[in-house]
Design an enzyme around this catalytic site. Structure first.
Site, PDB file in Angstrom:
ATOM      1  CB  SER A 183      -0.949  -0.050   1.199  1.00 14.24           C
ATOM      2  OG  SER A 183      -2.018   0.824   1.015  1.00 14.24           O
ATOM      3  CG  ASP A 449      -6.105  -2.900  -4.488  1.00 11.26           C
ATOM      4  OD1 ASP A 449      -6.938  -2.175  -3.891  1.00 11.26           O
ATOM      5  OD2 ASP A 449      -4.866  -2.736  -4.401  1.00 11.26           O
ATOM      6  CG  HIS A 474      -5.050  -2.852  -0.789  1.00 14.73           C
ATOM      7  ND1 HIS A 474      -4.513  -2.063  -1.780  1.00 14.73           N
ATOM      8  CD2 HIS A 474      -4.635  -2.306   0.378  1.00 14.73           C
ATOM      9  CE1 HIS A 474      -3.821  -1.089  -1.234  1.00 14.73           C
ATOM     10  NE2 HIS A 474      -3.873  -1.205   0.073  1.00 14.73           N
TER      11      HIS A 474
END
Ligand SMILES: *[C@@H]1O[C@H](CO)[C@@H](O)[C@H](O)[C@H]1NC(C)=O
Ligand SMILES: *[C@@H]1O[C@H](CO)[C@@H](O)[C@H](O)[C@H]1NC(C)=O
Ligand SMILES: *[C@@H]1O[C@H](CO)[C@@H](O)[C@H](O)[C@H]1NC(C)=O
Length: 516
Positions: A183, A449, A474
């Site tokens: 991320s 995602d 994700h």
């Protein structure tokens, strides 16, 4: 396996009982929840009766302002070490960078760095991001302090940690350091290699949204597509049901005041829905709930997968225990709210806007806080990432969300809209957006995602490879392996390992050359 609670989970769970749930914050809370779940599983494995080593916690004294040598102030930055696989000082070091949250000991026991360490005899170290978790400077979080919070500061910390930790652990000067992250921290991993290629030999960047963007309407494009993806339990009908549920919520909001009271009870809005801004908070939180089911689809610890959400929206029996009012999609959404709030231990899905603002303004040190104020600051001063739904085709309520997000920057930090827009543009020019031009960085994404549209999903030449995993959510590649993992996820993990093998082979060659 049934794993008992681990002690460091305590404070986090405690706050989430009371914490707010503005839209962005609901997504953050889901992320925290899943991460803690997975870390405690990874630790559970590491803490078995025959486990030898526990991760060690350490602290580095870092300059508060690394860009001003005459500023002598410092703060303590936390790191974790797992040295159980490290056999030789010449072995590689896998540095797991932390992002916008606290890092627990599980950060050196799970994910690519921990999984790959045994093969390579690697030392695994994780570094908590400044201003999050326990690495918050003692002076607190007022706006003057927050000037020292940015990705650039975090990268400077990584570089200085690399040098200090090398000395501390007597790592050979020829050992390659490889950065990992997922991320925002995935972006940091990529940028660490981009800006400090002499310190970091390569990086593995999972679900890294390297492009900053003010109006992130594409987020809901992917959510919409994923709700229709049959491979993960979506369908055209499911997406239509999601739209219908939101249409019904809006219809009820437009109805009489009496309807508001029922609505707040049914959908977990704490406080009244009299003000338009409070209604918008509820609609935003509902969108984040659906977005969260997509973003974290299929992950261990996620309260709701796309398949489960669709089953609810399409009218599973049992949705209407007690009061059976409303259409099937509405009742499904209502049930989904109960599932998620219960799972997160929250009483409310949304709270009044004024309360959200008040909470974000708190500057005192809160060890247990999950960092909402800090992350809001980073979105206002670097990344934007404001999820909106104003384009035709967005399945949810088409509210003007951007002005209300930008208003938060103004209300909480006194930052104007134009300064936010300018900061986003600057971030992209500083790091290169989706064409960063770094070498030896592997970008990994999942096409379910919503964040993958801000990442690198096509190889940018042979030294900047990219993997796009079908139907993966994700950072799914970083999650612990499970028997239910799809063949494409397994294949992607193999490719990560092969890529690392290639790079570490290169590093070995240059080590030998260096020794001659
Ligand atoms: C650098 O730090 C010194 C000492 O704290 C301070 O007086 C000075 O204003 C700082 N310079 C900048 C450019 O921030
Ligand atoms: C550090 O490593 C070198 C070999 O790389 C070894 O000769 C030396 O004794 C080590 N020092 C410490 C303090 O472990
Ligand atoms: C069920 O809820 C509706 C509003 O959604 C309300 O008008 C109705 O009176 C409720 N019925 C019962 C039996 O509680």
């Amino acid at each position: 396996m049934d794993i008992g609670p681990v002690p460091w989970l305590g404070p986090l769970l405690l706050v989430s009982l009371w914490a707010s749930s503005a839209p962005a914050s609901l997504l953050r809370r889901l992320g925290e929840h899943i991460l803690r779940f997975q870390e405690s599983s990874a630790l559970g494995l590491g803490l078995g009766p025959d486990s030898v080593t526990l991760p060690k916690e350490g602290w580095l004294e870092q300059p508060l302002d690394p860009f001003n040598a005459s500023d002598r102030r410092s703060f303590l930055q936390r790191y974790w070490v797992n040295d159980q696989h490290w056999t030789s000082q010449d072995g590689p070091v896998f540095l797991h960078l932390g992002g916008e949250g606290s890092l627990g000991p599980g950060s050196v026991m799970r994910g690519h760095p921990a999984n790959l360490a045994p093969i390579w005899g690697a030392l695994v170290i994780s570094l908590e991001h400044r201003f999050y978790g326990l690495s918050i400077p003692a002076e607190g979080l007022d706006t003057a302090q927050l000037r020292f919070l940015s990705s650039r500061h975090a990268l400077a910390d990584a570089a200085s940690a690399r040098l200090t930790l090398s000395r501390l652990f007597n790592v050979s000067s020829t050992s390659p350091w490889i950065c990992f992250g997922g991320s925002y921290a995935g972006s940091l991993a990529a940028w660490a290699r981009l800006k400090f290629p002499h310190l970091f030999f390569a990086s593995i960047a999972s679900s890294a949204p390297v492009r900053a963007i003010l109006d992130f309407s594409k987020y809901n494009d992917v959510v919409s597509r994923s709700l229709m993806n049959t491979a993960i339990g979506g369908s055209l009908e499911c997406r239509a049901a999601a739209s219908a549920a939101f249409a019904e919520v809006e219809r009820r909001l437009r109805a009489s005041r009496g309807a508001w009271a029922t609505l707040s009870v049914e959908l977990g809005a704490c406080g009244s829905l009299e003000r338009a801004e409070d209604q918008a908070e509820l609609l935003g939180a509902l969108q984040a709930l659906v977005g969260g089911a997509v973003q974290y689809d299929g992950q261990a610890g996620a309260p709701l997968s796309v398949r489960q959400l669709c089953r609810l929206l399409l009218g599973d029996r049992g949705n209407c225990k007690g009061n059976c009012s409303g259409s099937a999609p509405y009742r499904g959404l209502r049930r989904a709210v109960q599932v998620v709030t219960h799972s997160l231990g929250q009483r409310c899905l949304s709270i009044p806007r004024a309360e959200t603002v008040a909470q974000l303004r708190v500057t005192e040190l809160q060890v247990s806080s999950v960092g909402d104020r800090q992350w809001l600051y980073q979105t206002c001063t670097e990344f934007g990432y404001y999820v909106t739904c104003e384009v035709p085709g967005c399945p949810f309520s088409q509210l003007p969300a951007l002005p209300s997000e930008l208003e938060l920057c103004e209300q909480v930090f006194g930052l104007s809209t134009s300064s936010v827009a300018q900061a986003v543009a600057q971030t992209n020019s500083y790091y290169g957006g989706q064409t960063p031009g770094a070498t030896q960085v592997l970008f990994i994404n999942g096409d379910t995602d919503p964040w993958h549209v801000l990442s690198v999903t096509q190889p940018l030449g042979s030294s900047e490879p990219a993997l796009l995993i079908p139907s993966a959510s994700h950072c799914l590649d970083m999650a612990p392996e499970r028997p239910s993992d799809s063949p494409s996820l397994r294949l992607a993990r193999q490719k990560v390992s092969q890529q690392l093998q290639t790079w570490l082979g290169l590093a070995k060659k240059s080590q030998v050359r260096g020794a001659v």
